[in-house]
Motif scaffolding. Structure first.
Motif, short mmCIF file in Angstrom:
data_model
loop_
_atom_site.label_atom_id
_atom_site.label_comp_id
_atom_site.label_asym_id
_atom_site.label_seq_id
_atom_site.Cartn_x
_atom_site.Cartn_y
_atom_site.Cartn_z
N THR A 180 18.43 -48.91 36.93
CA THR A 180 18.47 -47.51 36.93
C THR A 180 18.06 -46.86 38.14
O THR A 180 17.38 -47.39 38.99
CB THR A 180 17.25 -47.27 35.84
N LEU A 181 18.38 -45.42 38.16
CA LEU A 181 18.17 -44.60 39.19
C LEU A 181 17.92 -43.29 38.57
O LEU A 181 18.68 -42.81 38.06
CB LEU A 181 19.24 -44.85 40.25
N THR A 182 16.57 -42.86 39.00
CA THR A 182 16.32 -41.47 38.56
C THR A 182 16.81 -40.34 39.92
O THR A 182 16.43 -41.03 40.96
CB THR A 182 15.09 -41.31 38.17
N ILE A 183 17.02 -39.46 39.62
CA ILE A 183 17.59 -38.56 40.72
C ILE A 183 17.03 -37.35 40.37
O ILE A 183 16.98 -36.48 39.37
CB ILE A 183 19.44 -38.18 40.67
N GLY A 184 16.56 -36.45 41.53
CA GLY A 184 16.04 -34.98 41.41
C GLY A 184 15.15 -34.98 42.60
O GLY A 184 15.17 -35.72 43.68
N ARG A 185 14.78 -33.38 42.78
CA ARG A 185 14.08 -32.96 43.53
C ARG A 185 12.44 -33.61 43.72
O ARG A 185 11.90 -33.37 44.69
CB ARG A 185 14.08 -31.50 43.57
N ASP A 186 11.84 -33.83 42.68
CA ASP A 186 10.60 -34.35 42.42
C ASP A 186 10.30 -35.58 43.19
O ASP A 186 11.29 -36.47 43.07
CB ASP A 186 10.07 -34.37 41.06
N GLY A 187 9.22 -35.85 43.86
CA GLY A 187 8.84 -36.94 44.55
C GLY A 187 8.80 -38.26 43.77
O GLY A 187 8.92 -39.36 44.31
N ASP A 188 8.74 -38.19 42.39
CA ASP A 188 8.50 -39.51 41.55
C ASP A 188 10.11 -40.10 41.29
O ASP A 188 10.11 -40.99 40.66
CB ASP A 188 8.06 -38.74 40.08
N LEU A 241 20.49 -34.51 33.00
CA LEU A 241 19.06 -34.40 32.51
C LEU A 241 18.66 -32.77 32.14
O LEU A 241 17.50 -32.49 32.40
CB LEU A 241 18.27 -35.12 32.99
N GLU A 242 19.93 -32.22 31.53
CA GLU A 242 19.58 -30.69 31.42
C GLU A 242 19.45 -30.04 32.71
O GLU A 242 18.52 -29.20 32.74
CB GLU A 242 18.74 -30.40 30.28
N SER A 243 19.79 -30.49 33.80
CA SER A 243 19.59 -29.56 34.91
C SER A 243 19.93 -28.33 35.15
O SER A 243 20.96 -28.02 34.36
CB SER A 243 20.29 -30.39 36.24
N THR A 244 19.51 -27.52 35.84
CA THR A 244 19.48 -26.07 35.99
C THR A 244 21.02 -25.76 36.41
O THR A 244 21.82 -24.91 36.10
CB THR A 244 18.55 -25.52 36.90
N ASN A 245 21.43 -26.50 37.51
CA ASN A 245 22.73 -26.17 38.15
C ASN A 245 23.93 -27.03 38.13
O ASN A 245 24.71 -26.99 38.44
CB ASN A 245 22.51 -26.09 39.87
N GLY A 246 23.52 -28.10 36.91
CA GLY A 246 24.38 -29.12 36.40
C GLY A 246 25.07 -30.18 37.52
O GLY A 246 24.55 -30.07 38.46
N GLY A 296 34.86 -44.99 43.13
CA GLY A 296 35.35 -43.77 44.00
C GLY A 296 35.09 -42.51 43.17
O GLY A 296 35.39 -41.32 43.98
N ASP A 297 34.45 -42.68 42.21
CA ASP A 297 33.97 -41.17 41.63
C ASP A 297 33.36 -40.56 42.57
O ASP A 297 32.33 -40.83 43.29
CB ASP A 297 33.37 -41.31 40.39
N VAL A 298 33.35 -39.03 42.62
CA VAL A 298 32.62 -38.24 43.32
C VAL A 298 31.81 -37.37 42.30
O VAL A 298 32.03 -36.94 41.33
CB VAL A 298 33.41 -37.20 44.10
N ILE A 299 30.34 -37.48 42.69
CA ILE A 299 29.35 -36.80 41.95
C ILE A 299 28.66 -35.78 42.42
O ILE A 299 28.37 -36.02 43.91
CB ILE A 299 28.29 -37.93 41.59
N GLN A 300 28.42 -34.48 42.02
CA GLN A 300 27.81 -33.61 42.46
C GLN A 300 26.69 -33.22 41.84
O GLN A 300 26.87 -32.73 40.68
CB GLN A 300 28.96 -32.16 42.66
N PHE A 301 25.30 -33.30 42.47
CA PHE A 301 24.18 -32.92 41.90
C PHE A 301 23.76 -31.61 42.51
O PHE A 301 23.47 -31.56 43.79
CB PHE A 301 22.95 -33.90 42.12
N GLY A 302 23.91 -30.45 41.86
CA GLY A 302 23.76 -29.12 42.48
C GLY A 302 24.64 -29.11 43.86
O GLY A 302 25.95 -29.19 43.28
N GLU A 303 24.21 -28.79 45.01
CA GLU A 303 25.23 -28.71 45.84
C GLU A 303 25.31 -30.03 46.83
O GLU A 303 25.87 -30.19 47.81
CB GLU A 303 24.74 -27.59 46.80
N THR A 337 19.12 -26.54 45.04
CA THR A 337 20.04 -26.64 44.03
C THR A 337 19.88 -27.83 43.05
O THR A 337 20.49 -27.86 42.00
CB THR A 337 21.34 -26.42 44.75
N VAL A 338 19.03 -28.54 43.45
CA VAL A 338 18.80 -30.08 42.67
C VAL A 338 17.54 -29.72 41.69
O VAL A 338 16.38 -29.15 42.20
CB VAL A 338 18.58 -31.04 43.52
N SER A 339 17.55 -30.01 40.28
CA SER A 339 16.51 -29.80 39.59
C SER A 339 15.42 -30.95 40.11
O SER A 339 15.95 -32.03 40.51
CB SER A 339 16.98 -30.01 38.00
N ARG A 340 14.27 -30.85 39.36
CA ARG A 340 13.11 -31.70 39.39
C ARG A 340 13.41 -33.11 39.00
O ARG A 340 13.26 -34.19 39.65
CB ARG A 340 11.71 -31.15 39.23
#
Length: 144
Positions: A26-34, A63-68, A87-94, A43-46
């Protein structure tokens, strides 16, 4: 039996590889330090996204992010998993990353003659602990 090398995300900055992140189960992704992967972009949600391994590979959840979250330019629907392909390209915010699927390497077979010779030597030389450790290390794929 096969040995898998971890999947990873490659992050680029200004067209140059910035860093790679190994993805285990598993890998959680976001702006929050946790989060497992902290992305310091406004542009990245917590709590932006989640990568989750199942028996068939890796799933991406927004996870219902603001910028998708975009996968190859297509919006990922919140809380609906999508399967990642190499090879997939994933965009978290910008923030843009490229997914690299794990390589599957064949397990190194142990020659039958080697195993028989070591077991014979074990009985004759009285070095059972040392040989057992060497066999265990070889079976685990460690270098001799």
């Amino acid at each position: 039996m096969h040995m898998a090398v971890f999947a990873h995300l490659a992050m680029c900055d200004a067209g140059r590889l910035d860093r790679t992140i190994a993805v285990a189960d598993t890998l959680t992704i976001g702006r929050d330090g946790d989060n497992d992967l902290v992305l310091e972009s406004i542009t990245v949600s917590r709590q932006h996204a989640l990568l989750l391994r199942d028996e068939a590979g890796l799933l991406l959840f927004d996870l219902e992010s603001t910028n998708g979250t975009l996968l190859n330019g297509v919006p990922v629907r919140p809380d609906e998993p999508v399967r990642l392909a190499n090879g997939d390209v994933i965009q978290f915010g910008e923030v843009v990353v490229r997914y690299a699927a794990p390589l599957v390497l064949p397990e190194r077979p142990r020659p039958a003659a080697l195993g028989a010779a070591l077991h014979k030597d074990r009985a004759q030389a009285g070095h059972s602990d040392l040989i057992a450790q060497a066999l265990a290390a070889h079976d685990a794929g460690a270098p001799p």
